[in-house]
Design a protein around this motif. Structure first.
Motif, PDB file in Angstrom:
ATOM      1  N   TYR A   1     -10.446  -8.839 -10.244  1.00 13.19           N
ATOM      2  CA  TYR A   1     -11.238  -7.521 -10.045  1.00 13.19           C
ATOM      3  C   TYR A   1     -11.575  -6.890 -11.585  1.00 13.19           C
ATOM      4  O   TYR A   1     -10.881  -7.064 -12.395  1.00 13.19           O
ATOM      5  CB  TYR A   1     -10.174  -6.597  -9.242  1.00 13.19           C
TER       6      TYR A   1
ATOM      7  N   PHE B   1      -8.993  -4.660  -0.497  1.00 12.23           N
ATOM      8  CA  PHE B   1      -7.995  -4.702  -1.161  1.00 12.23           C
ATOM      9  C   PHE B   1      -7.523  -3.412  -1.746  1.00 12.23           C
ATOM     10  O   PHE B   1      -8.314  -2.604  -2.059  1.00 12.23           O
ATOM     11  CB  PHE B   1      -8.189  -5.574  -2.647  1.00 12.23           C
TER      12      PHE B   1
ATOM     13  N   THR C   1      -4.269   4.329  -6.716  1.00 13.15           N
ATOM     14  CA  THR C   1      -4.659   3.084  -5.845  1.00 13.15           C
ATOM     15  C   THR C   1      -6.053   3.279  -5.438  1.00 13.15           C
ATOM     16  O   THR C   1      -6.313   4.243  -4.738  1.00 13.15           O
ATOM     17  CB  THR C   1      -3.722   3.308  -4.545  1.00 13.15           C
TER      18      THR C   1
ATOM     19  N   TYR D   1      -3.680   0.858 -10.300  1.00 14.50           N
ATOM     20  CA  TYR D   1      -4.061   0.776 -11.661  1.00 14.50           C
ATOM     21  C   TYR D   1      -3.659   1.963 -12.599  1.00 14.50           C
ATOM     22  O   TYR D   1      -3.474   2.982 -11.740  1.00 14.50           O
ATOM     23  CB  TYR D   1      -5.584   0.465 -11.704  1.00 14.50           C
TER      24      TYR D   1
ATOM     25  N   GLN E   1      -3.547  -7.390  -0.300  1.00 15.60           N
ATOM     26  CA  GLN E   1      -4.965  -7.721   0.342  1.00 15.60           C
ATOM     27  C   GLN E   1      -4.697  -7.711   1.900  1.00 15.60           C
ATOM     28  O   GLN E   1      -3.786  -8.272   2.614  1.00 15.60           O
ATOM     29  CB  GLN E   1      -4.825  -9.163  -0.109  1.00 15.60           C
TER      30      GLN E   1
ATOM     31  N   ILE F   1      -5.565  -1.556  -4.717  1.00 20.11           N
ATOM     32  CA  ILE F   1      -5.097  -2.034  -6.209  1.00 20.11           C
ATOM     33  C   ILE F   1      -4.597  -0.775  -7.089  1.00 20.11           C
ATOM     34  O   ILE F   1      -5.447   0.255  -6.973  1.00 20.11           O
ATOM     35  CB  ILE F   1      -6.317  -2.657  -6.818  1.00 20.11           C
TER      36      ILE F   1
ATOM     37  N   ASN G   1       1.135  -5.452  -7.428  1.00 23.41           N
ATOM     38  CA  ASN G   1       0.500  -4.299  -7.096  1.00 23.41           C
ATOM     39  C   ASN G   1      -0.728  -4.093  -6.400  1.00 23.41           C
ATOM     40  O   ASN G   1      -1.602  -3.333  -6.435  1.00 23.41           O
ATOM     41  CB  ASN G   1       0.486  -3.413  -8.372  1.00 23.41           C
ATOM     42  N   ILE G   2      -0.996  -5.320  -5.515  1.00 21.41           N
ATOM     43  CA  ILE G   2      -2.310  -5.497  -5.044  1.00 21.41           C
ATOM     44  C   ILE G   2      -1.749  -5.770  -3.450  1.00 21.41           C
ATOM     45  O   ILE G   2      -1.016  -6.898  -3.215  1.00 21.41           O
ATOM     46  CB  ILE G   2      -3.128  -6.573  -5.485  1.00 21.41           C
TER      47      ILE G   2
ATOM     48  N   GLU H   1       1.268  -8.186   0.018  1.00 26.78           N
ATOM     49  CA  GLU H   1       1.355  -7.678  -1.187  1.00 26.78           C
ATOM     50  C   GLU H   1       2.208  -8.498  -2.394  1.00 26.78           C
ATOM     51  O   GLU H   1       2.987  -9.195  -2.291  1.00 26.78           O
ATOM     52  CB  GLU H   1       1.931  -6.292  -1.015  1.00 26.78           C
TER      53      GLU H   1
END
Length: 270
Positions: free
Chosen positions: A97, A29, A42, A33, A146, A31, A143-144, A140
């Motif tokens: 997460y 992943f 990221t 943040y 996979q 991610i 904002n993730i 997506e």
């Protein structure tokens, strides 16, 4: 960024100790943040070497199957799978997460578990058929990104045996055959006499043009020649051939992922 992650295998049994849900896959992943100073970063979240599958259930005609795994410092992923008389399909995917995991999120402003639920984008699979996807695919949301690869999944397994009939993902579909002109060139090259001289040293890699589209607009463009220098007892140089390398990935509002697959198990992500 080589994709370094652990594979996970889940084999769920029913009351008679027969396999009812089977999955073997790899995933990671990306991610985005917010950090303590207000910047957005990221992080890459990979499966750990120790994965549990608490909560996974077989499912039946009235209850969805659930494929659930837990890994690392408080992270988990699950997929609900429903069926009708002819097919089964992933319903929704849930990723939780934990930003308290400082190894992955060293400076996260928001602390604690964050849960994101998305709709599974894949198409239905016929019953008594196993879904297989060797190449990577991704999607997506929130904002993730996979990313999945080397996937084998069958829900609602019949008679405790995973089927030999396969349903392949679009990423495994062969590319469009070359034009007549290109075919002639390819055969001419293939049938030429083998060289008698010693192999030449690896030269500079050819430059490739790799791009992604969002709708009908290009959202990611890279013009680059790539050579991998693998450190081992005898150093190994590998040129990435643009003619045989497939680009895919995803563009989002704040992140973009470009993945290059040369068809020889070399997968590079930017």
């Amino acid at each position: 960024g080589f994709f370094q992650s652990w594979a996970v295998e889940v084999d769920i049994k029913d009351a008679s100790n027969a396999t009812c849900l089977y999955a073997d896959w790899m995933m990671r992943f990306l991610i985005t943040y917010e950090s303590n100073n207000g910047d957005y970063k990221t992080a890459t979240l990979n499966l750990s070497s120790s994965v549990t599958h608490n909560g996974s259930v077989c499912g039946n005609d009235t209850q969805a199957a659930l494929l659930a795994v837990q890994f690392g410092e408080g992270h988990s992923w699950s997929m609900n799978i429903t069926k009708n008389n002819e097919t089964y399909q992933g319903d929704f995917i849930t990723l939780t997460y934990n930003t308290n995991d400082t190894a992955v999120f060293p400076d996260a402003k928001r602390k604690g578990p964050v849960t994101v639920i998305v709709k599974d984008p894949l198409h239905p699979v016929r019953l008594n058929t196993v879904f297989v996807c060797h190449n990577s695919y991704s999607f997506e949301a929130e904002n993730i990104t996979q990313i999945f690869w080397n996937v084998t999944v069958q829900a609602f397994v019949q008679n405790g045996t995973v089927s030999k009939k396969e349903s392949r993902c679009p990423a495994d579909t062969p590319t469009v055959p070359p034009t007549v002109a290109n075919v002639t060139t390819a055969f001419t090259t293939t049938l030429s006499p083998a060289p008698t001289t010693a192999p030449k040293p690896v030269e500079n890699p050819d430059t490739g043009n790799y791009s992604l589209k969002s709708g009908n607009k290009t959202c990611f463009l890279a013009t680059v020649g790539l050579q991998l220098n693998v450190s081992q007892d005898k150093p190994l140089l590998i040129n990435i051939n643009p003619k045989t390398t497939v680009a895919d990935g995803a563009c989002g509002n704040t992140t973009a992922t470009l993945k290059l697959n040369d068809g020889n198990s070399t997968l590079i992500g930017f």
